[in-house]
Design an enzyme around this catalytic site. Structure first.
Site, PDB file in Angstrom:
ATOM      1  N   SER A 118       0.831  -1.208   0.000  1.00 26.17           N
ATOM      2  CA  SER A 118       0.000   0.000   0.000  1.00 26.17           C
ATOM      3  C   SER A 118       0.862   1.252   0.000  1.00 26.17           C
ATOM      4  O   SER A 118       0.374   2.332  -0.320  1.00 26.17           O
ATOM      5  CB  SER A 118      -0.863   0.040   1.266  1.00 26.17           C
ATOM      6  OG  SER A 118      -1.571  -1.144   1.429  1.00 26.17           O
ATOM      7  N   HIS A 139      -1.678  -3.254  -6.868  1.00 26.27           N
ATOM      8  CA  HIS A 139      -2.336  -2.903  -5.602  1.00 26.27           C
ATOM      9  C   HIS A 139      -3.832  -3.212  -5.667  1.00 26.27           C
ATOM     10  O   HIS A 139      -4.610  -2.430  -6.220  1.00 26.27           O
ATOM     11  CB  HIS A 139      -2.078  -1.415  -5.308  1.00 26.27           C
ATOM     12  CG  HIS A 139      -2.572  -0.965  -3.973  1.00 26.27           C
ATOM     13  ND1 HIS A 139      -3.028   0.315  -3.737  1.00 26.27           N
ATOM     14  CD2 HIS A 139      -2.690  -1.618  -2.790  1.00 26.27           C
ATOM     15  CE1 HIS A 139      -3.397   0.415  -2.473  1.00 26.27           C
ATOM     16  NE2 HIS A 139      -3.197  -0.731  -1.876  1.00 26.27           N
ATOM     17  N   ASN A 189      -4.722   6.062  -2.062  1.00 24.02           N
ATOM     18  CA  ASN A 189      -4.393   6.499  -0.701  1.00 24.02           C
ATOM     19  C   ASN A 189      -3.902   7.943  -0.647  1.00 24.02           C
ATOM     20  O   ASN A 189      -4.044   8.608   0.377  1.00 24.02           O
ATOM     21  CB  ASN A 189      -3.377   5.546  -0.058  1.00 24.02           C
ATOM     22  CG  ASN A 189      -4.036   4.241   0.350  1.00 24.02           C
ATOM     23  OD1 ASN A 189      -5.209   4.229   0.732  1.00 24.02           O
ATOM     24  ND2 ASN A 189      -3.325   3.142   0.258  1.00 24.02           N
TER      25      ASN A 189
HETATM   26  N1  NAD Z   1      -5.694  -4.945   4.306  1.00 28.93           N
HETATM   27  C1  NAD Z   1      -5.937  -4.060   3.348  1.00 28.93           C
HETATM   28  O1  NAD Z   1      -6.963  -3.382   3.325  1.00 28.93           O
HETATM   29  C2  NAD Z   1      -4.922  -3.884   2.240  1.00 28.93           C
HETATM   30  C3  NAD Z   1      -5.325  -3.285   1.042  1.00 28.93           C
HETATM   31  C4  NAD Z   1      -4.403  -3.159  -0.003  1.00 28.93           C
HETATM   32  C5  NAD Z   1      -3.096  -3.603   0.183  1.00 28.93           C
HETATM   33  N2  NAD Z   1      -2.721  -4.164   1.367  1.00 28.93           N
HETATM   34  C6  NAD Z   1      -1.320  -4.638   1.492  1.00 28.93           C
HETATM   35  O2  NAD Z   1      -1.320  -6.053   1.350  1.00 28.93           O
HETATM   36  C7  NAD Z   1      -0.249  -6.621   2.109  1.00 28.93           C
HETATM   37  C8  NAD Z   1      -0.807  -7.690   3.034  1.00 28.93           C
HETATM   38  O3  NAD Z   1      -1.821  -7.134   3.854  1.00 28.93           O
HETATM   39  P1  NAD Z   1      -2.896  -8.037   4.621  1.00 28.93           P
HETATM   40  O4  NAD Z   1      -3.933  -7.113   5.106  1.00 28.93           O
HETATM   41  O5  NAD Z   1      -3.254  -9.223   3.781  1.00 28.93           O
HETATM   42  O6  NAD Z   1      -2.004  -8.555   5.871  1.00 28.93           O
HETATM   43  P2  NAD Z   1      -2.220  -9.843   6.762  1.00 28.93           P
HETATM   44  O7  NAD Z   1      -1.556  -9.557   8.059  1.00 28.93           O
HETATM   45  O8  NAD Z   1      -3.645 -10.300   6.746  1.00 28.93           O
HETATM   46  O9  NAD Z   1      -1.357 -10.968   5.971  1.00 28.93           O
HETATM   47  C9  NAD Z   1       0.035 -10.964   5.868  1.00 28.93           C
HETATM   48  C10 NAD Z   1       0.510 -12.417   5.800  1.00 28.93           C
HETATM   49  O10 NAD Z   1       1.913 -12.419   5.517  1.00 28.93           O
HETATM   50  C11 NAD Z   1       2.439 -13.555   6.148  1.00 28.93           C
HETATM   51  N3  NAD Z   1       3.888 -13.472   6.253  1.00 28.93           N
HETATM   52  C12 NAD Z   1       4.630 -12.723   7.099  1.00 28.93           C
HETATM   53  N4  NAD Z   1       5.927 -12.958   6.889  1.00 28.93           N
HETATM   54  C13 NAD Z   1       6.023 -13.866   5.873  1.00 28.93           C
HETATM   55  C14 NAD Z   1       7.100 -14.500   5.203  1.00 28.93           C
HETATM   56  N5  NAD Z   1       8.363 -14.252   5.540  1.00 28.93           N
HETATM   57  N6  NAD Z   1       6.814 -15.369   4.204  1.00 28.93           N
HETATM   58  C15 NAD Z   1       5.540 -15.626   3.859  1.00 28.93           C
HETATM   59  N7  NAD Z   1       4.465 -15.063   4.473  1.00 28.93           N
HETATM   60  C16 NAD Z   1       4.720 -14.189   5.466  1.00 28.93           C
HETATM   61  C17 NAD Z   1       1.746 -13.563   7.504  1.00 28.93           C
HETATM   62  O11 NAD Z   1       1.844 -14.839   8.142  1.00 28.93           O
HETATM   63  C18 NAD Z   1       0.312 -13.190   7.115  1.00 28.93           C
HETATM   64  O12 NAD Z   1      -0.472 -14.348   6.878  1.00 28.93           O
HETATM   65  C19 NAD Z   1       0.415  -5.441   2.824  1.00 28.93           C
HETATM   66  O13 NAD Z   1       1.511  -5.019   2.049  1.00 28.93           O
HETATM   67  C20 NAD Z   1      -0.666  -4.377   2.832  1.00 28.93           C
HETATM   68  O14 NAD Z   1      -0.146  -3.071   2.881  1.00 28.93           O
HETATM   69  C21 NAD Z   1      -3.613  -4.338   2.388  1.00 28.93           C
END
Ligand code: NAD
Length: 281
Positions: A118, A139, A189
């Protein structure tokens, strides 16, 4: 279309990305370092597809075909023959740089290394690899299966071929794309977070109650929910983190995070996920 997509991170975004790729008929390997998170992510994909069957938007045979294309792994190093990877691990620059080094070793020459970040510069992640031309931002919005948009972000070194392959994959998933340069907040954003931050200032200054600020914006500008409620849903910690990125990255005081937002985050009142933010859940 890629023949084998690697999705790294099986959290809320990674599971959603895997689901829409499977629906598009792409073979997917979902990777998460935590076995428990991986199992939860896989269950989320199955649940998402089942919900579509219940709604009559997918037939059972197509659901089974999609699930037949899904594999899981706990390490990127165990996955072979990948021609497109989408990274969706936690928003941490050092973690993502390490993942991109690992992806550089497994994605086939000519493949694409995309990130769902993000706020982290695509150019920074590209520089962690030996092929910054193959690195791009893809994204997705949350929840991925429901939201139509994908912002595509080109780093300074991203090639036209990488860009074209990314647009093609997004299109096969039924998404509409917009293209942004690699500057803080990209498009959504950059505009959304200052609006949410401004709503926090309005509340802090006592301009109106939280309910009236939200009702004003909901009915006055035809948004599905007001800015304070939306901030609660996104997570006030996430909103603050993105506001900091805009403030630091663009270096303009107009992006300064609202002190009330900082205070709520310091109190642990980070919104719906913690049971309390601007509203109580
Ligand atoms: N949540 C939102 O609304 C949203 C929207 C757009 C983009 N994003 C982006 O998406 C990405 C993920 O966000 P999310 O909300 O799914 O987070 P989340 O916390 O739900 O998921 C992240 C996952 O990454 C895994 N992880 C951590 N370290 C790891 C590794 N070394 N190898 C493999 N897996 C690993 C964790 O176990 C977890 O399951 C971020 O970069 C976030 O900025 C989020």
């Amino acid at each position: 279309m890629p023949t084998h997509l690697l999705v790294v991170g099986a959290g809320q975004m990674g599971a959603g990305i895997a689901q829409v790729a499977l629906q598009a008929g792409v073979q997917v390997t979902l990777v998460d370092a935590m076995a428990e998170a991986l199992a939860k992510g896989k269950a989320k994909v199955e649940g998402g597809l089942s919900k579509l069957v219940e709604k009559g938007k997918l037939d059972e045979a197509k659901k089974q075909a999609a699930l037949g294309l899904l594999r899981t792994a706990t390490s990127i190093g165990d996955v072979k023959d990948v021609d497109f990877a989408v990274e969706a691990v936690s928003e941490n620059v050092e973690l993502k740089k390490k993942i991109f080094k690992d992806l550089d070793a497994v994605v086939k020459p000519g493949g694409v290394l995309a990130t769902n970040t993000s706020s982290i510069p695509i150019t920074t992640l590209g520089a962690a690899t030996k092929r910054p031309d193959a690195v791009i931002g893809m994204h997705f919005m949350n929840p991925v299966p429901l939201m139509a948009l994908v912002e595509v972000i080109r780093g300074v070194a991203t090639s036209d071929a990488t860009y074209a392959a990314t647009l093609a994959l997004a299109k096969s998933m039924g998404k509409t794309t917009v293209t942004s340069k690699d500057f803080p907040g990209f498009i959504v954003n950059r505009i959304l977070i200052p609006m949410l931050n401004e709503a926090c200032f309005a509340l802090m200054e006592g301009l109106a109650t939280a309910e009236d600020i939200d009702t004003a914006m909901k009915l006055g500008t035809n948004q599905p929910m007001g800015p304070l409620q939306l901030a609660d849903f996104i997570g006030l910690d996430t909103c603050l983190a993105i506001a900091e990125v805009l403030h630091q990255g663009l270096g303009d005081s107009k992006y300064r995070p609202c002190p009330l937002l900082r205070q709520y985050v310091a109190a642990g009142w980070v919104g719906k996920k913690s049971g309390r933010g601007f509203y109580t859940y």
